[in-house]
Design an enzyme around this catalytic site. Sequence first.
Site: not given
Length: 482
Positions: A170, A378
């Site tokens: 991320e 995720e």
Amino acid sequence: MEHKQLKPFPETFMWGSASAAYQVEGAWDQDGKGPSVWDVYTKKEGTTFKGTNGDVAVDHYNRYKEDVQLMAEQGLKAYRFSIAWSRIYPEGSGQLNEAGLAFYDRLIDELIKHNIEPIITVYHWDVPQELMNKYGAWESRDIIEDFDKYCRTLFTRYGDRVKYWVSLNEQNVFVGLGYRSGIHPPGVKNLKRMYQANHIANLANAKVINSFHEIVKDGKIGPSFAYSPAYSSDSHPKNILAAENAEEFNSHWWMDIYAWGTYPQAAWSYLEENGLAPTIEKGDMELLKSAKPDFMGLNYYQTMTVEHNPLDGVGLGKINTSGKKGTTESTGVPGLFKTTNNPFLDATDWDWAIDPIGLRIGLRRIVNRYQLPVLITENGLGAFDTLEENDEVNDDYRIDYLESHIKQIQGAISDGVKVLGYCTWSYTDLLSWLNGYQKRYGFVYVDRDEDGPKDLRRIKKKSYFWYKDVMIANGLVDRNNH
């Protein structure tokens, strides 16, 4: 697309779950570990919910065998975890810490012993504090060599046993929250610095992908991107253009670099016009183009719905870190887009839109644009869980959430998308970076809260048993007939 019959999940599909070192390990100064930026940042007043930090977290460092045993009993196929850079190089570079390397050896071997595929994330936001002190971490090109040295150490040490790797987790979040909104380390609000740090992170990512392919010939590596596909609030062309802007600035800006080594043109033009473009040095674009990821890692939680935002319009709004539904403010970039609620979607207590079909849309967009397989690294639901009598946690809402998303993954596979695996967030409950311990994600309840670690007992939630059945069936099971 609607299909008469959905394709089954591939036999090789990796049903997994995930965590991050700072959020689970604890043992913040054990066995020679140096401080990361999070060890320092969370001690500053007002940075986290009720002053929570990861000093103990859920003590996975000392309880990893118990946690892996729970995974084995559940039948987990893959476990994605991150390595704490400052366990390996306590000062970010220089002296190597053998005790840190040995811990991850033990964890990897324990997973393999139970037929669980280890997936390693080399960087999940916890840059060593010493590199921040020394040269500003991601703001200096010096980090490219230090990060590469760290990663080459890991590839050489674990590459014989670990075949799936995530480079940067991320990047859009750690640079955005670190340098735009200033609520993650280093707590800066400066767009020029953000775009420069981001460019340096891109270069570091490209370098380690090339190093990986040199060292681990039979492995796969890719970055993990937090993708929130953009929708227009309606069919007004101004709002459609706003959605195009959001997609380009919030998504293509990163994924185009990962896949192709190029920045999207309209976004680059805007940055130049506003004096925000990063400095490109000789050889930069060649390095970015040379690194080819083997997959796109996807962290998916929600879509974003946007509309036109005039030049004197909405800027950064407050995010909800309390779990009080409806406290998130509209946020945007004047002249580009601003967020608005989607009337067709429900939201979590933290105002995250619940949109399973959005995951399918995201998978389609990634594969159509980049021709890369996707590893879902995720996806999960943060919620207030209640420990009831007889150590029961009835988290049917989490089962509903995960089931609806898995259904759309199967839809995407039926559409022709290649999905390598699915890692839920998270395996056990853990420390949420800004939300303390109240926001729970795990299949396994951990008995602790903001006031302290309590006894840290591990308790299987209802979702633990549901996911076990999914993995046995290699797909969704009819809960009514089970």
